[in-house]
Design a protein around this motif. Structure first.
Motif, PDB file in Angstrom:
ATOM      1  N   CYS A  28      -7.903 106.541  62.809  1.00 51.48           N
ATOM      2  CA  CYS A  28      -7.741 106.246  64.340  1.00 51.48           C
ATOM      3  C   CYS A  28      -9.093 105.355  64.604  1.00 51.48           C
ATOM      4  O   CYS A  28     -10.238 105.290  63.907  1.00 51.48           O
ATOM      5  N   ARG A  31     -12.273 106.687  65.494  1.00 48.34           N
ATOM      6  CA  ARG A  31     -13.146 106.886  64.328  1.00 48.34           C
ATOM      7  C   ARG A  31     -13.698 105.727  63.323  1.00 48.34           C
ATOM      8  O   ARG A  31     -14.843 105.984  63.020  1.00 48.34           O
ATOM      9  N   GLY A  36     -15.765 108.664  66.694  1.00 44.93           N
ATOM     10  CA  GLY A  36     -14.827 109.491  67.271  1.00 44.93           C
ATOM     11  C   GLY A  36     -14.781 110.435  68.542  1.00 44.93           C
ATOM     12  O   GLY A  36     -16.154 110.509  68.848  1.00 44.93           O
ATOM     13  N   CYS A  37     -14.065 111.313  68.727  1.00 39.00           N
ATOM     14  CA  CYS A  37     -14.120 112.011  70.096  1.00 39.00           C
ATOM     15  C   CYS A  37     -15.119 113.024  69.623  1.00 39.00           C
ATOM     16  O   CYS A  37     -14.852 113.736  68.387  1.00 39.00           O
ATOM     17  N   CYS A  40     -13.185 116.006  67.935  1.00 40.96           N
ATOM     18  CA  CYS A  40     -12.611 115.813  66.686  1.00 40.96           C
ATOM     19  C   CYS A  40     -13.227 116.372  65.523  1.00 40.96           C
ATOM     20  O   CYS A  40     -14.311 115.993  65.016  1.00 40.96           O
ATOM     21  N   THR A  45      -6.396 115.890  64.511  1.00 45.79           N
ATOM     22  CA  THR A  45      -6.308 117.107  65.184  1.00 45.79           C
ATOM     23  C   THR A  45      -4.999 117.894  64.864  1.00 45.79           C
ATOM     24  O   THR A  45      -4.554 118.944  65.565  1.00 45.79           O
ATOM     25  N   TYR A  83      -4.194 112.409  63.501  1.00 45.50           N
ATOM     26  CA  TYR A  83      -4.889 110.973  63.950  1.00 45.50           C
ATOM     27  C   TYR A  83      -3.845 110.240  64.994  1.00 45.50           C
ATOM     28  O   TYR A  83      -3.372 110.972  65.866  1.00 45.50           O
ATOM     29  N   ARG A 114      -2.877 107.340  70.508  1.00 42.98           N
ATOM     30  CA  ARG A 114      -3.933 107.228  71.588  1.00 42.98           C
ATOM     31  C   ARG A 114      -3.320 106.208  72.918  1.00 42.98           C
ATOM     32  O   ARG A 114      -2.522 105.243  72.395  1.00 42.98           O
ATOM     33  N   ARG A 156     -14.424 109.456  74.049  1.00 41.23           N
ATOM     34  CA  ARG A 156     -12.955 109.141  73.880  1.00 41.23           C
ATOM     35  C   ARG A 156     -12.629 107.755  73.565  1.00 41.23           C
ATOM     36  O   ARG A 156     -11.665 107.285  72.906  1.00 41.23           O
TER      37      ARG A 156
HETATM   38  S1  SF4 Z   1      -9.365 113.386  68.631  1.00 38.72           S
HETATM   39 FE1  SF4 Z   1      -7.616 111.780  67.970  1.00 38.72          FE
HETATM   40  S2  SF4 Z   1      -8.043 110.123  69.139  1.00 38.72           S
HETATM   41 FE2  SF4 Z   1     -10.008 111.306  69.078  1.00 38.72          FE
HETATM   42  S3  SF4 Z   1     -11.139 110.573  66.993  1.00 38.72           S
HETATM   43 FE3  SF4 Z   1      -9.737 112.178  66.532  1.00 38.72          FE
HETATM   44  S4  SF4 Z   1      -7.847 111.231  65.925  1.00 38.72           S
HETATM   45 FE4  SF4 Z   1      -8.934 109.807  67.002  1.00 38.72          FE
END
Ligand code: SF4
Length: 311
Positions: A28, A31, A36-37, A40, A45, A83, A114, A156
Motif C-alpha cells: 500500500c 505504508r 500507514g493509516c 491499520c 485489512t 492492502y 484506495r 490516511r
Molecule cells: S488501511 Fe488500507 S490504505 Fe490504510 S495503510 Fe492499511 S492497507 Fe493502506
C-alpha cells in the motif's frame, strides 16, 4: 429496514453469490511512504485472507471448496481484499485478474483499493477484461470518514478530494463502487456521520461497508489508545449514528456490513466487547423505535428547496 448486500447480489445474479478472499503479494503506498493509516494492522485489512505466496488459482479453489460444501454455493466473487490491490504494475494486476477469471464459476472480481490508486489506464484495462470475459468488475474504496481533518489525523494519506476524483473517474466505466466507512473515528461526531451519508448519496456509489472502529494490537492507534490519547464514543452513540446514517442514505445503496468483525485475539478494542449480532439486534430495535428505514430522510437531493416550496 435496510437494503442488504446479499439482496443486491441476489437481484443482480438471480441467486446467492459468495465472496472468496484472495491475498495478492501487494502493499500500500501509504505504508510504503510512512506508517500507514493509524488503524491499520500489519496484515493490512484482510483478516480472513489466505497466504499471498499461494497462487490466485490455489487460493480460490481451496476456499471455494469450503464454501461449496458449507453453503452449497454455485457462484462466486473473487475478492482481492488485502492492502491496495491496484498498487501493482498494470500488467501484473491484469494477469492476476485473468487467473481469477479462469477459475470455474467466478462471476465477478472485486478489487479493494484506495482513492489515490485509481487511474484511467487501469480502468480501461478492467473494462476490456469485463468485455472479453463477461466477468463483472467492482471496486471497493476506503474512505472511512468525510471529515478531512480526521483523515489527516488518522494519516490516511489522502483527503476528500481524492475520493471524489476516484468516484467520478470510475463512473463512466460503470463499475459498481463500494465505500468503506467508519462512523466513529476519534474526533468525528454525529454531524460527520450524517454528512457522510449525504455525500455518498450524491455520488454514483452502489454500496457501503461500515465498520465500527476496532483497534488492532499491531496498529499506531493502539499506542494512542493505551496512552489515553484518544477516546471512542459509547456504543449507544454509535448505534444512533448508524441509525441516522442509514435514514439519510439513498435507498438503492446496498449496505454490506454495519459492525466490525475481526477475531478478538487480534484487537485491543472491538464492538464494546459485544458480539456483532447482539449489536445488530440493538440497532434494529432502535430503528424500529425511531420508525426509520433506509432513505427515510433522503430528501435533500435534486433541488430540495424547490421541492419543499412546491416549485
Ligand atoms: S488501511 Fe488500507 S490504505 Fe490504510 S495503510 Fe492499511 S492497507 Fe493502506
Amino acid at each position: 429496514m435496510y437494503y442488504s448486500y446479499s439482496e443486491y447480489l441476489k437481484e443482480k445474479y438471480g441467486q446467492k453469490v459468495y465472496k472468496l478472499p484472495v491475498n495478492l503479494p501487494v502493499s500500500c503506498p501509504n505504508r510504503k511512504e510512512g506508517a500507514g493509516c493509524s488503524f491499520c494492522a500489519d496484515e493490512g485489512t484482510g483478516f480472513e485472507a489466505a497466504d499471498s505466496m499461494e497462487t490466485v488459482n490455489g487460493q480460490l479453489k481451496s476456499s471455494r471448496e469450503k464454501v461449496e460444501k458449507r453453503y452449497h454455493a454455485k457462484r462466486f466473487i473473487a475478492y482481492f481484499q488485502n492492502y491496495t490491490n491496484t498498487f501493482l504494475p498494470l500488467e501484473q494486476l491484469m494477469a492476476y485478474m485473468r487467473e481469477a477469471g479462469n477459475v470455474d464459476n467466478i462471476v465477478e472480481i472485486c478489487l479493494s483499493t484506495r482513492p489515490d490508486c485509481i487511474r484511467r489506464d487501469y480502468l480501461e484495462a478492467m473494462a476490456d477484461f469485463r468485455e472479453k470475459t463477461g466477468i463483472q468488475v467492482s471496486l471497493e474504496l476506503g474512505l472511512q470518514t468525510v471529515n478531512y481533518h480526521t483523515l489527516r489525523a488518522v494519516n490516511r494519506g489522502h483527503g476528500l478530494a481524492e475520493f471524489l476524483d476516484a468516484v467520478l473517474t470510475i463512473a463512466p466505466y460503470h463499475f459498481p463502487v463500494c465505500v468503506h466507512m467508519i462512523l466513529n473515528l476519534p474526533g468525528d461526531t454525529m454531524e460527520d456521520a450524517k454528512e457522510a451519508a449525504k455525500i455518498l448519496s450524491a455520488l454514483p456509489v452502489s454500496m457501503v461497508k461500515l465498520h465500527s472502529l476496532y483497534i488492532p494490537k499491531k496498529s499506531v492507534l493502539y499506542q494512542e489508545y493505551r496512552n489515553g490519547r484518544i477516546s471512542i464514543c459509547a456504543k449507544e452513540e454509535y448505534l444512533e449514528r448508524l441509525a441516522e446514517f442509514i435514514a439519510l442514505l439513498r435507498p438503492d445503496i446496498a449496505v454490506e456490513r454495519l459492525f466490525a468483525r475481526i477475531p478478538e485475539k487480534d484487537s485491543a478494542f472491538c464492538n464494546w466487547g459485544h458480539s456483532w449480532w447482539k449489536l445488530m439486534d440493538e440497532w434494529k430495535a432502535l430503528m424500529e423505535e425511531k420508525q426509520y428505514v433506509q432513505g427515510i430522510h433522503c430528501d435533500y437531493l435534486n433541488g430540495a428547496a424547490l421541492n419543499r416550496w412546491g416549485l
